[in-house]
Design a protein around this motif. Structure first.
Motif, PDB file in Angstrom:
ATOM      1  N   PRO A  70       0.834  -1.203   0.000  1.00  0.00           N
ATOM      2  CA  PRO A  70       0.000   0.000   0.000  1.00  0.00           C
ATOM      3  C   PRO A  70       0.871   1.255   0.000  1.00  0.00           C
ATOM      4  CG  PRO A  70      -0.728  -1.565   1.667  1.00  0.00           C
ATOM      5  CD  PRO A  70       0.586  -2.052   1.170  1.00  0.00           C
ATOM      6  N   VAL A  71       0.425   2.260  -0.723  1.00  0.00           N
ATOM      7  CA  VAL A  71       1.100   3.568  -0.707  1.00  0.00           C
ATOM      8  C   VAL A  71       0.083   4.590  -0.238  1.00  0.00           C
ATOM      9  CG1 VAL A  71       2.771   3.003  -2.489  1.00  0.00           C
ATOM     10  CG2 VAL A  71       0.569   3.959  -3.137  1.00  0.00           C
TER      11      VAL A  71
ATOM     12  N   TYR B  50      -2.259  10.882 -15.281  1.00  0.00           N
ATOM     13  CA  TYR B  50      -2.630  10.799 -13.872  1.00  0.00           C
ATOM     14  C   TYR B  50      -1.388  10.379 -13.099  1.00  0.00           C
ATOM     15  CZ  TYR B  50      -7.116  10.496 -16.221  1.00  0.00           C
ATOM     16  OH  TYR B  50      -8.181  10.728 -17.035  1.00  0.00           O
ATOM     17  N   PRO B  51      -0.539  11.335 -12.708  1.00  0.00           N
ATOM     18  CA  PRO B  51       0.768  10.972 -12.139  1.00  0.00           C
ATOM     19  C   PRO B  51       0.735  10.554 -10.677  1.00  0.00           C
ATOM     20  CG  PRO B  51       0.551  13.344 -12.282  1.00  0.00           C
ATOM     21  CD  PRO B  51      -0.694  12.785 -12.901  1.00  0.00           C
ATOM     22  N   HIS B  52      -0.410  10.726 -10.000  1.00  0.00           N
ATOM     23  CA  HIS B  52      -0.451  10.413  -8.574  1.00  0.00           C
ATOM     24  C   HIS B  52      -1.626   9.491  -8.253  1.00  0.00           C
ATOM     25  CE1 HIS B  52       1.915  14.156  -8.595  1.00  0.00           C
ATOM     26  NE2 HIS B  52       2.452  13.713  -7.469  1.00  0.00           N
ATOM     27  N   HIS B  53      -1.436   8.665  -7.211  1.00  0.00           N
ATOM     28  CA  HIS B  53      -2.552   7.964  -6.584  1.00  0.00           C
ATOM     29  C   HIS B  53      -3.209   8.962  -5.627  1.00  0.00           C
ATOM     30  CE1 HIS B  53      -1.646   3.993  -8.128  1.00  0.00           C
ATOM     31  NE2 HIS B  53      -0.384   4.093  -7.720  1.00  0.00           N
ATOM     32  N   LEU B  54      -4.340   9.536  -6.019  1.00  0.00           N
ATOM     33  CA  LEU B  54      -4.930  10.623  -5.226  1.00  0.00           C
ATOM     34  C   LEU B  54      -5.279  10.169  -3.818  1.00  0.00           C
ATOM     35  CD1 LEU B  54      -7.200  12.261  -7.948  1.00  0.00           C
ATOM     36  CD2 LEU B  54      -5.032  13.127  -7.032  1.00  0.00           C
ATOM     37  N   LEU B  55      -5.853   8.984  -3.680  1.00  0.00           N
ATOM     38  CA  LEU B  55      -6.193   8.452  -2.351  1.00  0.00           C
ATOM     39  C   LEU B  55      -5.353   7.234  -2.004  1.00  0.00           C
ATOM     40  CD1 LEU B  55     -10.108   8.809  -2.370  1.00  0.00           C
ATOM     41  CD2 LEU B  55      -8.381  10.374  -1.455  1.00  0.00           C
ATOM     42  N   GLY B  56      -4.198   7.115  -2.624  1.00  0.00           N
ATOM     43  CA  GLY B  56      -3.311   6.005  -2.322  1.00  0.00           C
ATOM     44  C   GLY B  56      -3.617   4.765  -3.150  1.00  0.00           C
ATOM     45  N   ALA B  57      -2.890   3.694  -2.838  1.00  0.00           N
ATOM     46  CA  ALA B  57      -3.075   2.410  -3.515  1.00  0.00           C
ATOM     47  C   ALA B  57      -3.130   1.313  -2.468  1.00  0.00           C
ATOM     48  CB  ALA B  57      -1.948   2.159  -4.506  1.00  0.00           C
ATOM     49  N   ASP B  58      -3.831   0.209  -2.805  1.00  0.00           N
ATOM     50  CA  ASP B  58      -3.976  -0.875  -1.836  1.00  0.00           C
ATOM     51  C   ASP B  58      -2.833  -1.877  -1.961  1.00  0.00           C
ATOM     52  OD1 ASP B  58      -4.503  -2.276  -4.118  1.00  0.00           O
ATOM     53  OD2 ASP B  58      -6.631  -2.629  -3.681  1.00  0.00           O
TER      54      ASP B  58
ATOM     55  N   LYS C  26      -8.393  -4.932   7.882  1.00  0.00           N
ATOM     56  CA  LYS C  26      -7.383  -5.684   8.636  1.00  0.00           C
ATOM     57  C   LYS C  26      -6.130  -4.855   8.889  1.00  0.00           C
ATOM     58  CE  LYS C  26      -8.994 -10.137   6.898  1.00  0.00           C
ATOM     59  NZ  LYS C  26      -8.675 -11.331   6.079  1.00  0.00           N
ATOM     60  N   SER C  27      -5.868  -3.898   7.999  1.00  0.00           N
ATOM     61  CA  SER C  27      -4.686  -3.042   8.177  1.00  0.00           C
ATOM     62  C   SER C  27      -5.113  -1.614   8.470  1.00  0.00           C
ATOM     63  CB  SER C  27      -3.804  -3.098   6.926  1.00  0.00           C
ATOM     64  OG  SER C  27      -4.557  -2.760   5.771  1.00  0.00           O
TER      65      SER C  27
ATOM     66  N   MET D 231      -2.627  -4.531  -3.517  1.00  0.00           N
ATOM     67  CA  MET D 231      -2.454  -5.033  -4.880  1.00  0.00           C
ATOM     68  C   MET D 231      -2.102  -3.922  -5.844  1.00  0.00           C
ATOM     69  SD  MET D 231      -2.943  -8.252  -4.615  1.00  0.00           S
ATOM     70  CE  MET D 231      -3.170  -8.750  -6.323  1.00  0.00           C
ATOM     71  N   ALA D 232      -1.677  -2.758  -5.279  1.00  0.00           N
ATOM     72  CA  ALA D 232      -1.261  -1.603  -6.087  1.00  0.00           C
ATOM     73  C   ALA D 232      -2.397  -1.082  -6.961  1.00  0.00           C
ATOM     74  CB  ALA D 232      -0.049  -1.937  -6.940  1.00  0.00           C
ATOM     75  N   ARG D 233      -3.630  -1.250  -6.499  1.00  0.00           N
ATOM     76  CA  ARG D 233      -4.780  -0.722  -7.231  1.00  0.00           C
ATOM     77  C   ARG D 233      -5.168   0.630  -6.638  1.00  0.00           C
ATOM     78  NH1 ARG D 233      -8.279  -6.095  -6.408  1.00  0.00           N
ATOM     79  NH2 ARG D 233      -7.794  -5.402  -4.300  1.00  0.00           N
ATOM     80  N   ASP D 234      -5.570   1.538  -7.510  1.00  0.00           N
ATOM     81  CA  ASP D 234      -5.839   2.906  -7.099  1.00  0.00           C
ATOM     82  C   ASP D 234      -7.104   2.964  -6.227  1.00  0.00           C
ATOM     83  OD1 ASP D 234      -5.018   5.823  -7.694  1.00  0.00           O
ATOM     84  OD2 ASP D 234      -7.188   5.808  -7.973  1.00  0.00           O
ATOM     85  N   VAL D 235      -6.992   3.511  -5.012  1.00  0.00           N
ATOM     86  CA  VAL D 235      -8.111   3.551  -4.069  1.00  0.00           C
ATOM     87  C   VAL D 235      -9.200   4.500  -4.559  1.00  0.00           C
ATOM     88  CG1 VAL D 235      -8.793   4.160  -1.716  1.00  0.00           C
ATOM     89  CG2 VAL D 235      -6.663   2.905  -2.118  1.00  0.00           C
ATOM     90  N   PHE D 236      -8.807   5.651  -5.132  1.00  0.00           N
ATOM     91  CA  PHE D 236      -9.814   6.598  -5.634  1.00  0.00           C
ATOM     92  C   PHE D 236     -10.638   5.959  -6.742  1.00  0.00           C
ATOM     93  CE2 PHE D 236     -10.911   9.770  -8.896  1.00  0.00           C
ATOM     94  CZ  PHE D 236     -11.790  10.563  -8.170  1.00  0.00           C
ATOM     95  N   LEU D 237      -9.973   5.260  -7.649  1.00  0.00           N
ATOM     96  CA  LEU D 237     -10.694   4.627  -8.741  1.00  0.00           C
ATOM     97  C   LEU D 237     -11.650   3.561  -8.217  1.00  0.00           C
ATOM     98  CD1 LEU D 237     -11.244   4.106 -11.701  1.00  0.00           C
ATOM     99  CD2 LEU D 237      -9.274   2.588 -11.731  1.00  0.00           C
ATOM    100  N   ARG D 238     -11.214   2.774  -7.236  1.00  0.00           N
ATOM    101  CA  ARG D 238     -12.088   1.737  -6.684  1.00  0.00           C
ATOM    102  C   ARG D 238     -13.283   2.358  -5.943  1.00  0.00           C
ATOM    103  NH1 ARG D 238     -10.520  -3.294  -6.648  1.00  0.00           N
ATOM    104  NH2 ARG D 238     -11.574  -3.855  -4.713  1.00  0.00           N
ATOM    105  N   MET D 239     -13.063   3.524  -5.324  1.00  0.00           N
ATOM    106  CA  MET D 239     -14.173   4.160  -4.609  1.00  0.00           C
ATOM    107  C   MET D 239     -15.240   4.659  -5.586  1.00  0.00           C
ATOM    108  SD  MET D 239     -14.160   7.463  -2.072  1.00  0.00           S
ATOM    109  CE  MET D 239     -13.875   8.605  -3.434  1.00  0.00           C
ATOM    110  N   VAL D 240     -14.808   5.355  -6.635  1.00  0.00           N
ATOM    111  CA  VAL D 240     -15.807   5.891  -7.578  1.00  0.00           C
ATOM    112  C   VAL D 240     -16.430   4.779  -8.417  1.00  0.00           C
ATOM    113  CG1 VAL D 240     -14.765   8.175  -7.659  1.00  0.00           C
ATOM    114  CG2 VAL D 240     -14.016   6.436  -9.295  1.00  0.00           C
ATOM    115  N   THR D 241     -15.650   3.746  -8.747  1.00  0.00           N
ATOM    116  CA  THR D 241     -16.226   2.618  -9.474  1.00  0.00           C
ATOM    117  C   THR D 241     -17.182   1.835  -8.581  1.00  0.00           C
ATOM    118  OG1 THR D 241     -14.152   2.476 -10.708  1.00  0.00           O
ATOM    119  CG2 THR D 241     -15.677   0.647 -10.942  1.00  0.00           C
ATOM    120  N   GLY D 242     -16.917   1.830  -7.275  1.00  0.00           N
ATOM    121  CA  GLY D 242     -17.819   1.162  -6.338  1.00  0.00           C
ATOM    122  C   GLY D 242     -19.212   1.755  -6.370  1.00  0.00           C
TER     123      GLY D 242
END
Length: 481
Positions: free
Chosen positions: A169-170, A185-193, A444-445, A195-206
């Motif tokens: 995670p970053v 898109y040079p930054h992970h705006l809300l970090g990464a999990d 868990k983390s 599995m190095a997946r973008d948290v912002f993208l997962r939130m809006v796709t959710g």
């Protein structure tokens, strides 16, 4: 490339924002305490004979709470608008605000048009007569527009399956810094999990994943509850006794145990959830057929055409949604089977309907019992109307207001159930970006990397809060006529 701060060039507003937030909180707490222990003293009547309350300390505290809250909202808008203009120069908030620019525009257009014509919009227009209704609508439509624009490819920052950083995670604002980065898109705006997946993208796709199930499951549940609750409440007797007993039986069954029974591979392989889904989808077809069959009873030719079209399209759509290769139900050939709900989401859909429908049945039964003795129902009986016509075209329209308000509350309930399934590992799948699954992967983390679970948790909270605020605002206005 450096990490982004939260507010970037707008950082000088952090302390005023914090001070206003604390002042608003203190003023509201003080006003709540004063409302319990203090009372305003009425001043003597003026020359016009009018009494008024004195502007004591309680009134001043209330005024302070109102204005500090308004100032806080204004400063929040500065962060959003300024961030959209400055983009990454305004830090993480600026980047997020910029990515959500289509959502802000859609919200402004919706609210401007709705406020302009609220007098002509019936029950929807009453939402704009209360602060709670407007805040609830803003929260719900924010996520609705987010899901729509994600589906249109206007918000995503990264490929949802791409792993663009190390397998750890970053934190929010971290640069992507991998060969897969395209520079847009040079930054992970809300970090990464992990599995190095973008948290912002997962939130809006959710939001898109939740909107695919959360409103539709209560819609089918309402057709089940209305179809059974109307005759139970209006007719009473043995019909009411049997249906109420069955409803109580489902209500007494633990929902979590029902999920474990239905949403498991072993039970799914038996085909039971598929047959349940087929039965549940039959209720909307039956309700629509009964509605038009009774309404057009004096026009037999037109009734035959309308009812025939409803049955044909309804049965085809039902079978097309359920029938698919590899499941227990394989009825339609692939050439006429364009609509498919994958097996696991279909199980979740059916489970949520089964949990919500008994509560809707109880609500509809109570409304029908209250409406049955009314004068207009008696008048319909005196005219010689049939029972089904009376319950569908006299009792049901009178209950539409409370049912609409209840629908929003049940949609919030369905969203929570969907989130709970995701946290338990029974959700839409391990790779699904829905909020419940993301919370389940991140909790868990939580102590070390709170950015993994907090964004989807806040998204779930705000969406459900908005639905509840809408339900409460409509409940104040919607009363049986």
């Amino acid at each position: 490339m450096e990490h982004l701060s939260w507010t970037g060039a707008l950082g000088f507003l952090n302390w005023p924002f914090l001070a206003l937030a604390l002042a608003t909180l203190a003023a509201h707490i003080l006003r709540a305490v004063m409302s319990i222990f203090a009372t305003d003293v009425a001043t003597p009547a003026d020359q016009h004979g009018t009494f008024s309350t004195g502007r004591g300390f309680t009134v001043h505290v209330g005024t302070a709470a109102k204005w500090t809250f308004r100032a806080l909202i204004a400063l929040t808008l500065i962060f959003i608008v300024g961030g959209a203009v400055l983009n990454l120069n305004a830090g993480i908030i600026g980047g997020v605000s910029r990515r959500l620019l289509p959502v802000w525009i859609a919200l402004v257009v919706l609210f401007a048009a709705s406020i302009r014509w609220k007098g002509r919009l019936g029950l929807y227009g009453t939402l704009f007569t209360s602060n709670g209704g407007m805040i609830g609508l803003a929260l719900v439509m924010f996520w609705a527009f987010t899901g729509i624009f994600v589906a249109m490819g206007m918000i995503a920052t990264h490929n949802p399956l791409a792993q663009m950083s190390a397998m750890i995670p970053v934190p929010p604002g971290s640069p992507v810094g991998t060969p897969l980065a395209d520079g847009i898109y040079p930054h992970h705006l809300l970090g990464a999990d992990a599995m190095a997946r973008d948290v912002f993208l997962r939130m809006v796709t959710g939001a898109l994943e939740v909107l695919r199930i959360a409103p539709l499951a209560p819609l089918v549940a309402f057709t089940v509850g209305i179809t059974l609750g109307l005759p139970a409440g209006y007719l009473g007797g043995r019909v009411d006794t049997v249906l109420t007993f069955v409803s109580n039986l489902f209500l007494a069954f633990p929902a979590i145990l029902l999920f474990f029974l239905l949403v498991t591979p072993e039970v799914a392989a038996t085909g039971i959830p598929n047959y349940l889904a087929m039965v549940l989808f039959a209720f909307p077809i039956f309700l629509l057929t009964a509605l038009f069959n009774t309404r057009l009873r004096t026009q037999p030719h037109r009734r035959s055409v309308v009812v025939g079209v409803i049955l044909l399209i309804g049965i085809w759509a039902c079978l097309s949604l359920i029938s698919q290769p590899g499941t227990a139900i394989r009825i339609l050939p692939s050439a006429v089977d364009p609509l498919d709900i994958p097996g696991h989401p279909l199980l979740i859909f059916a489970s949520i309907v089964i949990v919500i429908a008994p509560a809707v049945f109880g609500h509809m039964r109570g409304l029908a019992q209250c409406t049955a003795p009314r004068a207009f129902v008696t008048a319909a009986r005196m005219r010689g109307e049939t029972r089904w016509y009376i319950v569908l075209w006299e009792v049901l329209p009178n209950a539409r207001g409370p049912l609409i308000a209840d629908f929003f509350a049940r949609t919030g309930h369905a969203t929570i159930l969907l989130g709970a399934l995701g946290v338990l590992g029974l959700g839409l799948g391990p790779d699904s970006p829905d909020w419940g699954t993301s919370i389940g992967e991140g909790y868990k983390s939580l102590g070390e990397f709170p950015h993994l679970a907090l964004p989807p948790a806040l998204a779930l909270l705000s969406f459900v809060l908005g639905l509840n605020l809408i339900a409460e605002a409509l409940r104040q206005e919607a009363r049986p006529e």
